[in-house]
Scaffold this motif. Sequence first.
Motif, PDB file in Angstrom:
ATOM      1  N   LEU A 188      61.023  30.368   8.895  1.00 21.90           N
ATOM      2  CA  LEU A 188      60.931  31.643   9.614  1.00 21.90           C
ATOM      3  C   LEU A 188      62.122  32.507   9.218  1.00 21.90           C
ATOM      4  O   LEU A 188      63.271  32.097   9.381  1.00 21.90           O
ATOM      5  CB  LEU A 188      60.921  31.373  11.119  1.00 21.90           C
ATOM      6  CG  LEU A 188      60.754  32.531  12.089  1.00 21.90           C
ATOM      7  CD1 LEU A 188      60.159  32.020  13.396  1.00 21.90           C
ATOM      8  CD2 LEU A 188      62.084  33.234  12.378  1.00 21.90           C
ATOM      9  N   ARG A 189      61.857  33.673   8.674  1.00 20.29           N
ATOM     10  CA  ARG A 189      62.919  34.554   8.182  1.00 20.29           C
ATOM     11  C   ARG A 189      63.176  35.683   9.171  1.00 20.29           C
ATOM     12  O   ARG A 189      62.241  36.310   9.681  1.00 20.29           O
ATOM     13  CB  ARG A 189      62.517  35.142   6.833  1.00 20.29           C
ATOM     14  CG  ARG A 189      63.483  36.196   6.302  1.00 20.29           C
ATOM     15  CD  ARG A 189      63.005  36.733   4.966  1.00 20.29           C
ATOM     16  NE  ARG A 189      63.090  35.690   3.950  1.00 20.29           N
ATOM     17  CZ  ARG A 189      64.197  35.386   3.282  1.00 20.29           C
ATOM     18  NH1 ARG A 189      65.315  36.047   3.528  1.00 20.29           N
ATOM     19  NH2 ARG A 189      64.205  34.437   2.385  1.00 20.29           N
ATOM     20  N   THR A 219      68.912  35.474   8.224  1.00 23.89           N
ATOM     21  CA  THR A 219      68.837  34.180   8.897  1.00 23.89           C
ATOM     22  C   THR A 219      67.475  33.568   8.636  1.00 23.89           C
ATOM     23  O   THR A 219      66.464  34.280   8.625  1.00 23.89           O
ATOM     24  CB  THR A 219      69.043  34.333  10.419  1.00 23.89           C
ATOM     25  OG1 THR A 219      70.340  34.870  10.664  1.00 23.89           O
ATOM     26  CG2 THR A 219      68.907  33.004  11.142  1.00 23.89           C
ATOM     27  N   VAL A 220      67.440  32.266   8.402  1.00 18.09           N
ATOM     28  CA  VAL A 220      66.164  31.546   8.367  1.00 18.09           C
ATOM     29  C   VAL A 220      66.242  30.377   9.337  1.00 18.09           C
ATOM     30  O   VAL A 220      67.318  29.836   9.597  1.00 18.09           O
ATOM     31  CB  VAL A 220      65.803  31.030   6.954  1.00 18.09           C
ATOM     32  CG1 VAL A 220      65.595  32.171   5.987  1.00 18.09           C
ATOM     33  CG2 VAL A 220      66.829  30.044   6.452  1.00 18.09           C
ATOM     34  N   ILE A 221      65.093  30.039   9.886  1.00 18.94           N
ATOM     35  CA  ILE A 221      64.958  28.849  10.716  1.00 18.94           C
ATOM     36  C   ILE A 221      63.978  27.930  10.008  1.00 18.94           C
ATOM     37  O   ILE A 221      62.854  28.331   9.685  1.00 18.94           O
ATOM     38  CB  ILE A 221      64.462  29.208  12.123  1.00 18.94           C
ATOM     39  CG1 ILE A 221      65.508  30.067  12.839  1.00 18.94           C
ATOM     40  CG2 ILE A 221      64.174  27.953  12.934  1.00 18.94           C
ATOM     41  CD1 ILE A 221      65.053  30.648  14.148  1.00 18.94           C
ATOM     42  N   VAL A 222      64.420  26.718   9.727  1.00 12.60           N
ATOM     43  CA  VAL A 222      63.638  25.760   8.944  1.00 12.60           C
ATOM     44  C   VAL A 222      63.119  24.667   9.868  1.00 12.60           C
ATOM     45  O   VAL A 222      63.881  24.068  10.639  1.00 12.60           O
ATOM     46  CB  VAL A 222      64.498  25.133   7.824  1.00 12.60           C
ATOM     47  CG1 VAL A 222      63.652  24.199   6.962  1.00 12.60           C
ATOM     48  CG2 VAL A 222      65.137  26.218   6.963  1.00 12.60           C
ATOM     49  N   LEU A 279      62.561  34.301  17.167  1.00 14.53           N
ATOM     50  CA  LEU A 279      61.131  34.077  17.377  1.00 14.53           C
ATOM     51  C   LEU A 279      60.445  35.343  17.876  1.00 14.53           C
ATOM     52  O   LEU A 279      59.325  35.660  17.450  1.00 14.53           O
ATOM     53  CB  LEU A 279      60.922  32.937  18.370  1.00 14.53           C
ATOM     54  CG  LEU A 279      61.266  31.537  17.845  1.00 14.53           C
ATOM     55  CD1 LEU A 279      61.076  30.498  18.937  1.00 14.53           C
ATOM     56  CD2 LEU A 279      60.406  31.178  16.637  1.00 14.53           C
ATOM     57  N   ARG A 280      61.084  36.068  18.769  1.00 13.34           N
ATOM     58  CA  ARG A 280      60.468  37.311  19.247  1.00 13.34           C
ATOM     59  C   ARG A 280      60.276  38.297  18.097  1.00 13.34           C
ATOM     60  O   ARG A 280      59.217  38.939  17.997  1.00 13.34           O
ATOM     61  CB  ARG A 280      61.329  37.948  20.349  1.00 13.34           C
ATOM     62  CG  ARG A 280      61.190  37.250  21.679  1.00 13.34           C
ATOM     63  CD  ARG A 280      61.726  38.080  22.826  1.00 13.34           C
ATOM     64  NE  ARG A 280      63.082  38.541  22.625  1.00 13.34           N
ATOM     65  CZ  ARG A 280      63.889  38.904  23.622  1.00 13.34           C
ATOM     66  NH1 ARG A 280      63.463  38.824  24.882  1.00 13.34           N
ATOM     67  NH2 ARG A 280      65.117  39.326  23.369  1.00 13.34           N
ATOM     68  N   GLU A 281      61.284  38.421  17.246  1.00 10.31           N
ATOM     69  CA  GLU A 281      61.148  39.350  16.118  1.00 10.31           C
ATOM     70  C   GLU A 281      60.062  38.892  15.155  1.00 10.31           C
ATOM     71  O   GLU A 281      59.322  39.711  14.607  1.00 10.31           O
ATOM     72  CB  GLU A 281      62.486  39.492  15.394  1.00 10.31           C
ATOM     73  CG  GLU A 281      63.514  40.266  16.200  1.00 10.31           C
ATOM     74  CD  GLU A 281      64.732  40.659  15.386  1.00 10.31           C
ATOM     75  OE1 GLU A 281      64.667  40.583  14.138  1.00 10.31           O
ATOM     76  OE2 GLU A 281      65.735  41.051  15.999  1.00 10.31           O
ATOM     77  N   TRP A 282      59.972  37.586  14.936  1.00 11.77           N
ATOM     78  CA  TRP A 282      58.940  37.096  14.021  1.00 11.77           C
ATOM     79  C   TRP A 282      57.552  37.295  14.613  1.00 11.77           C
ATOM     80  O   TRP A 282      56.632  37.736  13.912  1.00 11.77           O
ATOM     81  CB  TRP A 282      59.180  35.628  13.706  1.00 11.77           C
ATOM     82  CG  TRP A 282      58.250  35.115  12.649  1.00 11.77           C
ATOM     83  CD1 TRP A 282      58.329  35.311  11.303  1.00 11.77           C
ATOM     84  CD2 TRP A 282      57.058  34.353  12.855  1.00 11.77           C
ATOM     85  NE1 TRP A 282      57.275  34.700  10.659  1.00 11.77           N
ATOM     86  CE2 TRP A 282      56.475  34.103  11.583  1.00 11.77           C
ATOM     87  CE3 TRP A 282      56.436  33.843  13.998  1.00 11.77           C
ATOM     88  CZ2 TRP A 282      55.302  33.392  11.432  1.00 11.77           C
ATOM     89  CZ3 TRP A 282      55.259  33.125  13.840  1.00 11.77           C
ATOM     90  CH2 TRP A 282      54.702  32.901  12.565  1.00 11.77           C
TER      91      TRP A 282
END
Length: 307
Positions: free
Chosen positions: A141-142, A65-68, A183-186
Motif C-alpha cells: 500500500l503506497r 511511505t509504503v505498508i507491506v 489506510l484512509r487515504e488509500w
Amino acid sequence: MDAFADLFRGVRAQGSLFGSTALTAPWSLVFVDGAPLTLCTVLEGTGGWIVQDGRPPEHLAVGETVIVRGPAPFGFVDELGTAAEPIECGEECARPELGGTLHRLGWHDDGPAGATTLIVGAYPVRGEIGRRLLDAVPDVLRVELGGTADAVRDLLAAEVAIDAPGQQVVLDRLLDWMLVCALREWFDRPGGRPPAWYAAHRDPVVGHALRLLHAEPAAPWTVSSIADRTGVSRATLAKRFADLVGEPPLTYLTSWRMTLAADLLAEREAATVAEIARAVGYSDAFGFSAAFKRTRGVSPTEFRRIA
C-alpha cells in the motif's frame, strides 16, 4: 464506534521495531521478522526500492511511505540488481557497516551527506478482528506525498531523533496514527475500490446503521429496530444496506458477532460458552453455538481448542 475503527482493536503497535537508519549506497536490507504489516518511510536522501518475491518492485522516494503485508520477507535496496550483500534485519538489527542502526527504541544517525534515512515500524496483528483489516489491505500500500500522513511522518521524524522518557509509547501511538491515515487515504483515493463496509459509511442511512451495530453489537437488533433508529422504513433500510454492503443487515451483524466471539473465546479462557454467547447478543449457548458453527465450520468449544 464504526466498522473501520473497530478493526483497529486487533492492530496496535506496542514495543514495535522502530528505528532510523542512514544508508549509503550500495545497501540491501532484508526484513525477516514476519510482521503482518510493516511500514517503511524515507525521510531524506535518494530513496530506494521495496522488493519481495512474487511481487513487482516498488520505488520508495523521499517522503513516501509504503505498508507491506507479511509475513513473507521483503527487502529495501538502493537499486534493482544492487551489488550489496543482503543483510537480515529481524526484531533487533544493528549494522554499523551500513552507516546507521536499526533497533527497538528510536535513535538517529545523520550519516554522511546524501545518505538515505529510512524509518521502519512493524505491526503485530492479533485475533479475528485484526485479520478482517488485513483482508482489506493490498500486498503493498503506497501513501503519496501531500496527504494527511505528511504531518504524522514529520512527527515521527522528530520523535525518532531524540532520546526522551516515554519515547517508545509516543512512537507506537504515532505508528498507529500513521496506519489509520495511510489506510484512509488509500481507500479514498480517486478510482479506488475500498471495502464495501468502508464506502457504505458515507451513506447517511447505512453509515448510521453500521455505527449502531458496531456500538451495540449485543443489542437485540431486528431490521425494524435498526430502521427505526436510522429514520427510514424497514424496506428502505434492507435494500440500501444490501446494495451498499453486499449483504443484509442481520447477516452482517451475525458475521461481526462471530468475529467478536472468536476473539473472546481465544482471550477469555475462563469464560463459559454461555457467557461468551451473552456478550455478543445471544440469550442461550445453544443458539450461539449453532450460529458459530454455521459461520465458522466448528463449534465454539472446538474453535477454542485449536485457537
